[in-house]
Design an enzyme around this catalytic site. Structure first.
Site, PDB file in Angstrom:
ATOM      1  CB  THR A 144      -1.297  -4.162  -7.346  1.00 38.98           C
ATOM      2  OG1 THR A 144      -1.325  -4.396  -5.938  1.00 38.98           O
ATOM      3  CG2 THR A 144      -1.733  -5.432  -8.063  1.00 38.98           C
ATOM      4  CE1 TYR A 166      -0.523   1.841  -0.325  1.00 37.79           C
ATOM      5  CE2 TYR A 166       0.270   2.506  -2.486  1.00 37.79           C
ATOM      6  CZ  TYR A 166       0.021   1.521  -1.561  1.00 37.79           C
ATOM      7  OH  TYR A 166       0.313   0.216  -1.868  1.00 37.79           O
ATOM      8  CE  LYS A 221      -3.683   0.068  -1.194  1.00 40.44           C
ATOM      9  NZ  LYS A 221      -2.963  -0.304  -2.449  1.00 40.44           N
TER      10      LYS A 221
END
EC number: 4.3.3.7
Length: 290
Positions: free
Chosen positions: A48, A136, A164
């Site tokens: 993001t 991640y 994550k």
């Protein structure tokens, strides 16, 4: 107990000026706003945060600016993932110097290495600094799954502390949760409550850029024992989650458009991304994750 990085982490956008330069004043303002509205952690330079389009120097400057703005009121997790193990290790050291509390490390992308090489990559990054590391897992973007058995082995490393999870494999997440002490964070906002309810640590959320207080209220209601209210609040957020994360555009694009409309620092996205359009791009996946 509060998890290592907190419960309510925002995958913060990286504000740019109209000309596309890094907007450090905007980053300070946005970070302060997000923490005041309920985020107890900020993830910088993740997907993001448009990490593929920011330089190493910009990443370090962003960490330092946000650290100055939020002090010790929130954790800072620095996204440092690259396809190059040596480069990633160098970024880890720079993030530590700049004031990060932890590292977000994605599987090395493009080359699509086998699982033993992925494991070796994470171990080398974890050995590069004294910071705890968040694995991640986002195969939609990297082209490589971090298999549950690999995560189980990585959990034995003293500085590999969290995951994550953007795998969309809820069974695998529960399997790892049941066998490790890893802090598991939902990386897909539609899973925030579901993963938390089975023992997850919280979320790393793109949507939290826009409604940080609402998403925090979901977990607060659950912790208070009001599971019906938690479910209602999660359901109320569903239309916004769909609008930001399943509109056929990267969540960064839609989140920045909404922040700009709210007069909060965001600015444009960097190429090759572009402003939102009413038409879904050809070949776009039906759902684009953080």
């Amino acid at each position: 107990m509060t998890p290592l990085f907190g419960r309510t982490l925002c995958a913060m956008i990286t504000p740019f000026t109209r000309s596309g330069a890094l907007d450090l004043d905007g980053a300070r303002h946005l970070a302060t706003h997000l923490v005041a509205q309920g985020c107890d952690g900020l993830v910088l330079s993740g997907t993001t945060g448009e990490s593929p389009t920011t330089s190493d120097a910009e990443k370090s400057a962003l960490i330092a600016a946000v650290r100055e703005a939020v002090a010790d009121r929130a954790s800072i997790v620095a996204g440092i993932g690259t396809p190059d193990t040596r480069h990633t290790a160098d970024l880890a050291k720079e993030a530590e110097k700049a004031g990060a509390d932890g590292l977000l490390v994605v599987a090395p992308y493009y080359s699509r290495p086998p699982q033993d090489a992925i494991e070796a990559h994470f171990r080398e990054i974890a050995d590069a600094t004294e910071l705890p590391l968040m694995v991640y897992d986002i195969p939609f973007r990297t082209g490589s799954r971090i298999e549950p058995e690999t995560i189980l082995r990585l959990s034995e490393h003293p500085r590999i502390a969290a995951v994550k999870d953007c795998s969309n494999d809820f069974l695998a997440a529960q399997k790892v949760l049941s066998r490790t002490d890893l802090a598991y964070y939902a990386g897909c906002d539609e899973h925030n409550l579901a993963l938390y309810a089975v023992g997850g640590a919280g979320y790393v959320s793109t949507v939290a850029n826009v409604v940080p207080n609402h998403l925090r209220a979901v977990l607060d209601a659950f912790d208070a024992g009001d599971t019906a209210q938690a479910a209602r609040l999660q359901q109320q957020a569903t239309p916004l989650i769909e609008a930001i994360m399943a509109a056929g555009l990267p969540g960064t694009v839609t989140a920045k458009a909404l922040l700009n409309s709210l007069s909060l620092p965001a600015g444009p996205v960097r190429a090759p991304s572009g402003p939102p359009t009413t038409e879904r791009p050809r070949g776009c996946a039906p759902s684009t994750r953080t």
